[in-house]
Structures are given as C-alpha cells and as structure tokens.
Design a protein around this motif. Structure first.
Motif, short mmCIF file in Angstrom:
data_model
loop_
_atom_site.label_atom_id
_atom_site.label_comp_id
_atom_site.label_asym_id
_atom_site.label_seq_id
_atom_site.Cartn_x
_atom_site.Cartn_y
_atom_site.Cartn_z
N LEU A 161 14.80 25.29 7.56
CA LEU A 161 14.89 26.87 8.09
C LEU A 161 15.81 27.82 8.47
CD1 LEU A 161 12.18 25.64 11.43
CD2 LEU A 161 11.69 26.76 8.80
N VAL A 164 11.36 24.40 21.85
CA VAL A 164 10.45 24.94 22.23
C VAL A 164 10.48 22.85 22.44
CG1 VAL A 164 9.75 26.60 22.33
CG2 VAL A 164 8.65 25.16 20.79
N ASN A 165 9.86 22.70 23.90
CA ASN A 165 9.09 20.77 23.98
C ASN A 165 7.79 21.21 23.28
OD1 ASN A 165 7.87 22.22 26.44
ND2 ASN A 165 8.74 21.56 27.64
N ASP A 166 6.80 20.45 24.12
CA ASP A 166 5.97 19.98 23.14
C ASP A 166 4.29 21.13 23.83
OD1 ASP A 166 6.21 18.04 21.93
OD2 ASP A 166 5.42 16.39 23.06
N MET A 194 11.04 18.06 15.55
CA MET A 194 11.48 18.37 14.36
C MET A 194 12.63 17.84 13.39
SD MET A 194 11.76 21.89 12.89
CE MET A 194 10.28 22.71 12.25
N ILE A 235 9.38 34.19 24.46
CA ILE A 235 8.51 35.56 23.93
C ILE A 235 9.17 36.38 23.02
CG2 ILE A 235 6.45 36.02 25.09
CD1 ILE A 235 7.70 37.74 26.64
N PRO A 268 10.34 23.13 17.48
CA PRO A 268 10.03 21.66 18.27
C PRO A 268 10.88 20.93 17.99
CG PRO A 268 8.28 22.31 16.60
CD PRO A 268 9.50 23.33 15.36
N TYR A 291 6.39 25.07 4.77
CA TYR A 291 5.76 25.44 5.35
C TYR A 291 4.60 26.64 4.73
CZ TYR A 291 9.35 23.28 7.11
OH TYR A 291 10.15 22.49 8.10
N GLU A 347 9.11 38.48 17.01
CA GLU A 347 9.05 37.47 15.67
C GLU A 347 10.62 36.92 15.76
OE1 GLU A 347 8.02 38.00 11.81
OE2 GLU A 347 7.18 39.51 12.43
N GLN A 348 9.85 35.32 16.33
CA GLN A 348 11.42 34.21 16.20
C GLN A 348 10.83 33.33 15.85
OE1 GLN A 348 12.74 33.36 19.75
NE2 GLN A 348 11.15 34.06 20.86
N LYS A 349 11.69 32.06 14.49
CA LYS A 349 11.10 31.26 14.81
C LYS A 349 11.13 30.10 15.62
CE LYS A 349 10.56 32.55 9.96
NZ LYS A 349 8.99 32.30 9.90
N LEU A 350 10.69 29.34 16.15
CA LEU A 350 10.04 28.40 17.48
C LEU A 350 10.57 26.52 16.42
CD1 LEU A 350 8.20 29.86 20.09
CD2 LEU A 350 10.42 30.10 19.89
N SER A 381 5.68 22.45 13.65
CA SER A 381 4.92 21.83 13.81
C SER A 381 3.67 21.64 14.18
CB SER A 381 5.08 21.80 16.11
OG SER A 381 4.59 23.64 15.56
N ALA A 385 2.24 37.10 14.38
CA ALA A 385 2.59 37.65 14.64
C ALA A 385 3.66 37.11 15.78
CB ALA A 385 2.74 39.33 15.04
N GLN A 386 3.03 36.87 16.27
CA GLN A 386 3.71 36.40 17.89
C GLN A 386 5.14 35.22 17.71
OE1 GLN A 386 3.39 37.53 22.02
NE2 GLN A 386 5.04 39.47 21.48
N ASP A 387 4.07 34.44 18.30
CA ASP A 387 4.64 33.10 18.86
C ASP A 387 4.61 32.50 17.29
OD1 ASP A 387 4.55 31.21 21.51
OD2 ASP A 387 4.67 30.74 19.99
N GLU A 388 5.13 32.72 17.00
CA GLU A 388 5.33 32.24 15.04
C GLU A 388 5.97 30.58 14.82
OE1 GLU A 388 6.24 32.86 10.53
OE2 GLU A 388 7.16 34.65 12.27
N ARG A 389 5.06 29.70 15.31
CA ARG A 389 5.50 28.10 15.17
C ARG A 389 5.08 27.95 14.27
NH1 ARG A 389 4.75 24.47 20.98
NH2 ARG A 389 5.63 22.08 19.75
N VAL A 390 7.09 27.19 13.73
CA VAL A 390 6.82 26.84 12.37
C VAL A 390 6.55 25.61 12.07
CG1 VAL A 390 7.31 28.33 10.82
CG2 VAL A 390 9.06 27.32 11.97
#
Lengths: 467, 467
Positions: free
Chosen positions: B242, B254-256, B234, B202, B231, A23, B226-229, A11, A4-9
């Motif tokens: 997205l 975000v970085n690695d 990408m 966060i 990379p 995805y 909730e958020q889409k991060l 990667s 729920a929190q860090d929904e890193r797509v």
C-alpha cells in the motif's frame, strides 16, 4: 473502490470470492472494463474510474489486452492523471507514449513533479526528447534540462528542488510567514533547512518541532546541527543505503561547493530500494531486466546472453566428461550417478552465493570479517557435505551393490560441496572488489566451477580406483 | 566520522585508499578498535566513538571478532545508545543480550520507541521476556504487552501509538496549541488525523499544510477526506504494498471497529521492504534465513533442508537416467552430451521463474493477464530454444561426426527449454494460489522437472532413433 470517504482497503477484500491479492483489481473488473472499451462506452468508463487512484489506473492499463490500451486512453482523454504515466511499467508506457504528440506529452510533463518528469523524459530517444522539451515553457525547460544533466541513478535525479531554507537568525514566526507566502512547495516535505549566507546547510528543523514552537523562538535554538548531506552525484544505491542506515525521512542534497540545491524524501527512496532489490533478484536469476511486459523480441534478447553463457558452461562440462568416456563405458553406473555431485555442489554454491551477495548489498560482509566468515562457510560445507556423502554413498552402494562406487560418489560430494561453499563466498567478494555487480556474474562462475569439479572429481576418482 | 557539524558522507570516502563501500567503517578502523579493546583502553574508545551514529556502532560490533564483542560492550557500558541494539543483526544481538541482566535489558527497552521495543522483545524466549517485562513500569508494560499481542509481521507490530488526532470542528490554532501541550509525540510524524466522536478517522492534514494555514482556518476545511486505512491485523507485506502503490508517507491504523489506534510511517516501511526483498532473494537461493552471523550449527541446519530436497531431486534424475543405461553403454557420446539439455532447461526455467516470482510480488502478474503472458513466454522459449538447438546440434554433429546425435540433442533442447519456460511461469502462479510463497518452493520444482525432462527426452529419443 468507490467509497470516497472511508476507503478501507484490504480488510474487505475477503468478502468476494476473488483470491487474487490485488486490491481494486480482479479478473471481473478488468473483463468488465475491457468490454466497456470494446463497445466504446465512455460514460460508463468515466463514471467507473472516477475515484480511482492513479496507481490503480496504471495497474488496470497493464492488465488490459495490449490492443485495448490505446483505445482506453483515447476514451479517457484528459481525465487521465499524469501520475498514471509515472506509475506505469516502462514497457507499457513506452508503447503508449509512442502514439502521443509532443505537445500532448509536454502538457503531461508540466503537471508532474520534477523527479517524475525527469524519469519520464530520460527514457525518450534524443530526438523525441528535444521535440517534447521544445513544447515546454523556457523556465521549466531549463529546470528539466538541469535535472536530465545529472547522471542516471544519481541523487540529482531523485531530488526535488522546491524546499524551505531559512537563515539561522530568523525566528519561527518569520519562517511560518515565509512558508505561507511561498508557492510551489512540494506536497510532501518534512523538514525546514537552515542555511548560512553562502546557502550551505547548517541545520534542520523537523516540521513538527517548528509547529510546536512559539513564534518568537529562534531557528538556531531549535535546529539539529547534525545532518547527513548528500552530494548531488552520489549513486542512488548509496543514497538508499544512507536512508536505511540512518532512518532518514529526508535529506539535503548539496552541489560540489557544498551549497544546498535540493532535497530527497524517503518516499522516493522506497522506489529506489524496490528497484535495487528487483535488480538483484533478476540478476541472480539470470535475467537482465524485468521483461514481463516486454515484447517477445525484446524478451528473447534479454534472456539470450545468459543462456549463451550457460551453453558455453554446459559444453565445457561435456568436454570434461568426455575425458572419461572410457571409464563410463566400462562402468555405466558412473554415467547414471554422474549428475549427483554436480547438482548438490551447484545447490550448495548457490546458497553460499546468495547469502554473500545479499550481505555485500547490505554492507555486512566486508574485508574486515571476510576471512572469519569464509572459515565458517568452509566448516558448514564440510559438515553438510559429510552428512550428504554418507546418504548418497549408502544409496549408491545398495543400488549398484558396489561399496567402491558408493565411496567414490561420497568423496566427490564432500569435495564438491566444500569447493562450492568456498567459491560461493569468494567469487562475489572478488567481483565486488573489481567493481562488477556480484549479483550479475556470480551464479554462472559458481555453477561452472561446481559442475566441472563435480564431474571431474567423480569420474577422475572412479578412473583411478575402478580401472 | 568526527566532524560534528558538516558530516558530509560518501563524498570524501574516496580520499583514503579504502575501496570498501562502507562509510565510517573500514578494515583499519575495525583493527584499531579491536586493539583498543584488547588493551582495555576505555578512554580511547569513549573518545573515538563519541559522535558515532547508533547504526554505525551496530555495524562496528558486527565486524568485531565475536570474542571481543562482549568486552567492547562492557567497556562502553552506559554510553551505548539503546538504538544500537535495534540496529544490530539478530544473531549478534541475541548473543549479546544473553549476557545481560533483565534489569539492564528493561532499562534499554524503556528508551526505545514502541515498535523497536516490541521487535526487540519478540525474539526473547517466553521466560526471559517475562523477566524483562517484570522490570518495566506497569503502564509501559501494558503498552508493550499489547504490542506483543498483535501477530508477528502485522500492521499492529509496525505502528506507533503516539499521534495527533483532533475533531473536525477545531481550528488550526486549537490544533497547534494542543500539539504544543502534548508530551510523548514521536520524533517523526507527518500528518494530523481528524476523527469523529467515535474516534474513527475521517480525514488527514499534512503537517506542512497545517503550518501554512492561518489559526482561524477550520480543520474540516483543509483536511483530505480520502485516506488509506490500515487494519491492525494486515500483513506487513500488504502494508508495504500500500505504501509503495499509493506513495504514502504515513497512514492511520484502525482496529476491528474502525477506530484509530496508531500510525505507521514510511521509515518503518523501508525496513519491511528490505526484509521482504531479502526474504525473496534468500528463498530463491535456497536459504531459509540470512545466516551470515549465525553460528555454524544454525547455518548447517538452515541450509540442510534445501540440500536434502535437492538430493531427492538428483536421485530421481539418476533413476531416470538409469532407465537408459543400455543406450548409453551402446553410444557413450550420449553420456557426454547428457547434461546439456538439462542444464539449458534449468537455466531457462530459472529465468522465467524469477520474472514470475517478482511479478507476483509486485502484483503485475495476475489471473487477468496470466494466459497472455504464458503465451508470450512459450513463444520466447520456442525461439530461444530453436536458436540454441541449432548451435548445440551443430557442435554435437561436428564433435561426434554423427548428424543423428546432433539432431537428437537439438530436439531435446527445444522440448526442454519450452517446458522450462512454461513450467517456470505456471508453478509460481499455482503456488501463489495455494498460498505458498512462490519464492520458497518454485526453484526446486522447476529444476526437478527440467532435469528429468532434459535427461528423459534426450536419452529416450536416442533410444528410439539410435538403437
């Protein structure tokens, strides 16, 4: 999809073995869910889909076997976010909505934003739409009906009516207090509009500038007086052009009197740009609509017209060839080589056409530079034509041991590629002038011309020279 | 274009007689400005262009005769907004920048936003780029060099580094004060990022929500967790997907290590969507790049490869035909009717292909539903093929008075349209799996197959039946 929190797509998409570039969705997930639907395991489905985004649920529904879609909706019941319907492919949505009661649909529509609700309703049959509207409270019904009254694909259909408009003699403190007291603001908005007493827009303040100003600062002192205003009846393609050209985040929509009646934000424009690009791509490919999820019958109907036009073209080409049947009977090598000039011309014509259609859509090709570009196109065609003529001529000569045949096919190639380049550029421009979408009709014109010119020049030259 | 305040576009475009769908620009304006450049009337030009938007000035430059572009720039001198360069077509820009001194270019670049500056620099030759970078103050140079270090067409190239990030234990009052004190914020931003002590995102707060909250409200209480991060590496096509899928206005990059390093906003995505759609359209049309403003030499080179591939295809088709030259010599009607099945198959194949390429781009066609859709495609092809076979068969029968010839062309048509539909759907899917862009290579595969199958089935059947 469950963090729920860090929904890193994206990667971590590479971690499993799935190479499909989706995805959340892959074959196993779809399969897993289909099995759960078949065993009517609602607890599993509810838990599995709990944190899914509406757009992903819509994708899932599209991927399900058609006969499982309705059972899925029934199992999920009121856990389906109305936005799922907005995100669904039109064909799939229609199929599902057919099974729903008007009251059920009305309940969904009530939760959508205005533009999505109008978009949803506009595809209904007249009668069904009335049934649904009757289930909606009068106030909201009036707003929806007004939305539906604007022409399809116009600014009126894209806009949100909820916005913040303040008089220029207010200060930032008053503006913020007013915003705090206002209900019904859209989730996303980026600017505050400044209006005169007639409610005409006279300026705009980006939210971040307003936020960074002290409460006593006057609205009129920090507003941008220059802004692009969008007439409510402007075509959505033009609206998208304005957003692209001037890199707008949002813009005010005005009625015929110039009064502020709504706002369009760039996220709505993303959809329009997509739609317009899709339309161009499909039309250039001879398809009238995206029919991936259409029924067989509808797909056949959608594809038929272009095939029919192509049939007439092909028959015309055959007729042109039949004029030279005696020549071909005498030299059968001609029948063998006949498709080359036509095919190369068709290809060169399509290239010129594609560039022209695209350049017209981006307004880079205009009456002001048309002749210059036509000139260049002719030069390019002449050069490429000559190079390929040498190649083809040599091959034909060696193949049939006759330099004359080589020369004839070479000459036909130069002529046809030149004609193709020029026609490929002129036809889209002329269609645009006649207010016909160049993407829809250019291809068939151009290939008809290049086919017939290709066959006639080749066989005609052969008749003159060889017989 | 001269009303500074109420610059209502489009709505008054109908007032003059110009039917070209441009806003400020039409043939007379371009002509008028060209004459002013020729008589070096700088006062007139300065006044005329005073209130123009950078994007419109860029359009104007593109429309000018190439030999007048540099004189125009010289007359306008430092009145040219650097954004004009960002908005220019690449080919035109390159041509102009070639004439400028590194110091001049560096001065421009300093005024651009990071993503535009990187975009500007990335097209430079290695050496020219170094010369320009050397003219830029070290701090900004480092930022630019970092921007250039990200792969072309990745999220790193699209992002802005300036953003607002606050810890979760702050309140809104602290956040607003911090924003008021921060210099160098981008013109457009829509959300405030909440980060943990390691600078990992966060949560996020839309600006309008922050603005409508009282000063004492805690950041953590109103943030969306909730958020889409995104990379940093990408691909921009995925980033655009997205934004479209989740209707994002902006997203954290975000970085690695998962630390927040930048933000991408939807207005940058509009350009990407455009670019990607353009790429698909051009590739489907057999053009490798938008060459409207390219030099003749470059355009020839860009168009040559596809024409060459098409030549090989055409020669292969000719070779297939040559296998049946005896049959054609015996019945010359076959040579006349020969193009029909090939042409109809090519058209049907292009339709299926276009839908498939588009559906792959929008991720609607996946391994999960491929077989279902292939099934449908085959049924559609069989039905349309049968209908057209009846028509063509009847025409051929009446034309040549021979029911056998009608039957042969009809049978060839059904087979070829069926093959076309299936191949048109399978080839793009296979190319996608092989990580080759389906748009670039599908067309030539499909038409090669439909040409050869069309000729071979038709002439082969004829050889079996008629001889």
């Amino acid at each position: 999809m469950s963090e729920a929190q860090d929904e890193r797509v994206g990667s971590d998409a590479g971690e499993d073995e799935n190479t499909a570039p989706t995805y959340g969705l892959n074959e196993e997930i779809v399969q897993d869910i289909q099995e759960a639907i078949e065993r009517e395991d609602s607890a599993y489905l509810h838990e599995k889909l709990e944190d899914w985004h509406a757009a992903d649920v819509a994708d899932l529904i599209e991927q399900l076997k058609p006969k499982l879609r309705l059972p899925f909706m029934r199992i999920m019941e009121d856990r389906i976010d109305p936005d799922v319907y907005s995100a669904l492919d039109e064909n799939v949505r229609e199929h599902l909505v057919d099974e729903m009661e008007p009251a059920e649909i009305a309940a969904f529509i009530n939760e959508l934003e205005l533009d999505d609700a109008v978009d949803f309703l506009e595809n209904f049959e007249e009668e069904d739409r009335r049934d649904v509207l009757n289930q909606i409270p009068p106030d909201e019904r009036a707003v929806l009906q007004e939305g539906l009254s604007y022409g399809e694909d116009t600014a009126g259909r894209l806009m949100q009516r909820d916005l913040i408009a303040v008089p220029e003699y207010w200060n930032i403190g008053q503006t913020i207090d007013y915003m705090r007291d206002t209900e019904n603001l859209p989730d996303e908005f980026y600017e505050i509009f400044v209006v005169d007493p007639r409610h005409h827009p006279i300026g705009t303040i980006p939210l971040n500038r307003a936020m960074r100003s002290k409460r006593h600062v006057m609205v009129r002192d920090i507003m941008d007086a220059e802004q692009k205003l969008i007439p409510v009846d402007m075509d959505q393609e033009e609206v998208a052009y304005l957003f692209k050209q001037y890199r707008l985040a949002s813009a005010a929509v005005v009625n015929d009197d110039g009064a502020l009646i709504g706002v369009i934000t760039v996220d709505d424009i993303v959809d329009v740009i997509n739609e317009e690009a899709e339309e161009d791509i499909l039309r250039l490919g001879g398809v009238s609509e995206d029919d991936l999820f259409s029924s067989v019958y509808r797909t056949i109907r959608a594809r038929f017209p272009w095939l029919f036009v192509n049939l007439l073209t092909a028959l015309a080409a055959s007729f042109a060839i039949s004029l030279f049947d005696a020549t071909m009977e005498a030299v059968i090598a001609l029948a063998v080589l006949m498709p080359i000039a036509a095919s190369m011309g068709g290809n060169a014509g399509t290239q010129a056409l594609t560039v022209a259609v695209r350049a017209l859509a981006t307004k880079e090709l205009t009456t002001a530079n048309m002749f210059r570009i036509l000139n260049k196109e002719a030069l390019v065609a002449l050069t490429n034509g000559s190079i390929f003529a040498c190649m083809v001529g040599t091959v034909a000569w060696l193949w049939f041991g006759n330099p004359l045949i080589g020369g004839i096919v070479a000459a036909a190639l130069v002529v046809n590629i030149l004609v193709a380049g020029v026609i490929g550029m002129i036809v889209p421009v002329m269609l645009e002038r006649l207010k016909i979408d160049p993407a829809i009709a250019s291809g068939v014109f151009v290939t008809t011309v290049t086919d017939i010119v290709g066959f006639v020049v080749f066989l005609g030259l052969a008749t003159l020279i060889l017989l």
